[in-house]
Design an enzyme around this catalytic site. Structure first.
Site, short mmCIF file in Angstrom:
data_model
loop_
_atom_site.label_atom_id
_atom_site.label_comp_id
_atom_site.label_asym_id
_atom_site.label_seq_id
_atom_site.Cartn_x
_atom_site.Cartn_y
_atom_site.Cartn_z
N SER A 29 21.42 35.56 101.37
CA SER A 29 20.92 36.10 102.63
C SER A 29 20.05 37.33 102.42
CB SER A 29 22.10 36.44 103.55
OG SER A 29 22.84 35.30 103.90
N ASP A 325 30.60 29.84 105.95
CA ASP A 325 30.12 29.17 104.74
C ASP A 325 31.23 28.98 103.71
OD1 ASP A 325 27.52 28.81 105.61
OD2 ASP A 325 26.82 30.70 104.77
#
Length: 438
Positions: A29, A325
């Site tokens: 990210s 996730d």
């Protein structure tokens, strides 16, 4: 991406504990955002510990197509020089997001205010993933975005709106860092104030990085507000912390494989991402944070994890933005834990790279028949009564499913993984690291 997968991978049951140290690769990210935001500055930014995964390299390719200069000094170090906040160039070709939902969703927010046409494509998996939840709020700001299936799926074209986007307040029905980020990026260019209100706080890498680029954000509860900016002030360097989503596989493996002790180095411990630590600790894991420090605006630590006797737990929607996730990895922990684990509020898993709820149920039950899929979660029966079998399991070209199958095979009774090389999406060195622990 199908041409990459030419052989299955056999993972044997490990006959001893996992021992050693692992340096966790850069956070996916943060790697995405470091390239995107640096491309909106006008001075060179050196990015170190960048994750050279397929997803992050898709972002590099998109930013190059938009006029940014990206110089790769090594696979994990690069220098990005942009043309300023208002200096993006019209791309000459399609913008290929590959398998990366992050690239596509955040870039729609960045490109919606621009005065040129952009056309996005991606791989077959990304073409199936819904984008309406990003397109809807951007359209409410005045963006003109056209896509297949009622403006919800690739290919997607972003057309100049003909006037400035208008700031507004958006109450998000579901907490999502990608949707929030897309709106905040559009708000960099919009008239007035743009406010995003989340039901729960999602990961805040975008907010932290915006602030490191000189943007002032206003916070009130779970609401974040942004004003249009004249320019971004880029830092000279961004050091990307290790990805806790990648560390999650080793946290679980070392917890459930007896006589294990692993030191995971340089792991990002941003509180909006550490749900995996909370859940494992609640299950009785032996996890210790050491050498806590900062990496730019992100908190970092080394994590020591030892094998432990786990027990079942329950968790739901309130923690989901902090660990969605990691649900596949947590499933393996639950399979070895005594008692039942109940996961709810995880409906977002059904629209990831694959339907991860169904994938977990269909494939992991081949190894140990103890999982029931529900509409928005999983019920896992754990414990010593479970019978583990060898099996051949399909990854669905989903990197997290493939890596979780590998740790399940190590801890269980072995597994053969079909289409295993999708791990390159987020953790290219995963199998190499795994082999070093045998």
């Amino acid at each position: 991406m199908g041409g990459l997968y030419m052989a299955n991978r056999v993972v044997e049951k490990i006959k001893k504990g996992l021992r050693g140290e692992l340096v966790i690769p850069g956070d996916k990210s943060v790697s995405h955002r470091s390239v995107m935001f640096s491309a909106l500055g006008d001075t060179p930014v050196r990015i170190t510990n960048f994750l050279p995964s397929a997803d992050c390299l898709s972002t590099v390719g998109v930013m190059r197509s938009l006029g940014a200069k990206v110089e790769m000094l090594s696979p994990t170090e690069l220098v990005v020089t942009g043309n300023g906040l208002h200096g993006l160039k019209e791309p000459e070709t399609l913008l290929d997001a590959g398998n990366s939902g992050t690239t596509l969703r955040l870039m729609m927010g960045m490109l919606a205010p621009q005065d040129f046409v952009s056309v996005f494509t991606g791989d077959s998996s990304l073409h199936k993933r819904p984008m309406g939840r990003v397109i809807k709020p951007l359209s409410q700001m005045g963006a003109h975005i056209v896509g297949r299936a009622g403006n919800t799926k690739l290919p997607i074209t972003v057309v100049p709106a003909g006037k400035k986007l208008q700031g507004f307040t958006y109450d998000m029905p579901v907490a999502s860092a990608q949707v929030k980020s897309a709106i905040l990026l559009a708000g960099l260019f919009a008239e007035g104030t743009t406010t995003v209100v989340e039901p729960y706080q999602s990961r805040n890498h975008t907010e932290l990085m915006l602030e490191s680029f000189g943007v002032k954000l206003d916070y009130e509860g779970t609401a974040i507000s942004i004003q249009a900016q004249d320019k971004l002030t880029a830092p000279e360097e961004i050091l990307v912390p290790g990805d806790i989503s990648s560390a999650a596989f080793w946290l679980v493996a070392a917890s459930v494989i007896p006589d294990s002790e692993l030191l995971l180095k340089n792991v990002g411990i941003n509180p909006t991402r550490t749900g995996i630590l909370d859940v494992l600790n609640d299950m009785g894991a032996d996890i210790t944070l050491t050498n806590e420090r900062s990496s730019g605006s992100e908190p970092v630590a080394d994590i020591l994890v030892r094998s432990a006797s786990l027990h079942g737990t329950s968790f739901g929607a309130d923690i989901m933005p902090r660990l969605v996730d990691e649900i596949p990895a947590i499933t393996v922990a639950a399979m070895f834990a005594e008692g039942e684990t109940v996961i709810t509020g995880a409906g977002e898993l059904r629209v990831k790279e694959t339907d991860r709820i169904q994938a977990i149920s269909d494939q992991f039950n081949k190894l140990c028949s103890c999982i029931t899929a529900t509409k928005d979660g999983l019920i896992i029966r754990g414990g010593s009564q479970n019978v583990w079998q060898q099996g051949t399991c399909f990854s669905y070209d989903d990197h997290r499913i493939a890596m979780t199958l590998a740790i399940a095979g190590m801890a269980g009774n072995g597994v053969e993984i079909e289409q295993p090389d999708c791990v390159a999406i987020s953790y290219p060195s995963f199998y190499e690291e795994m082999a070093g622990l045998y």
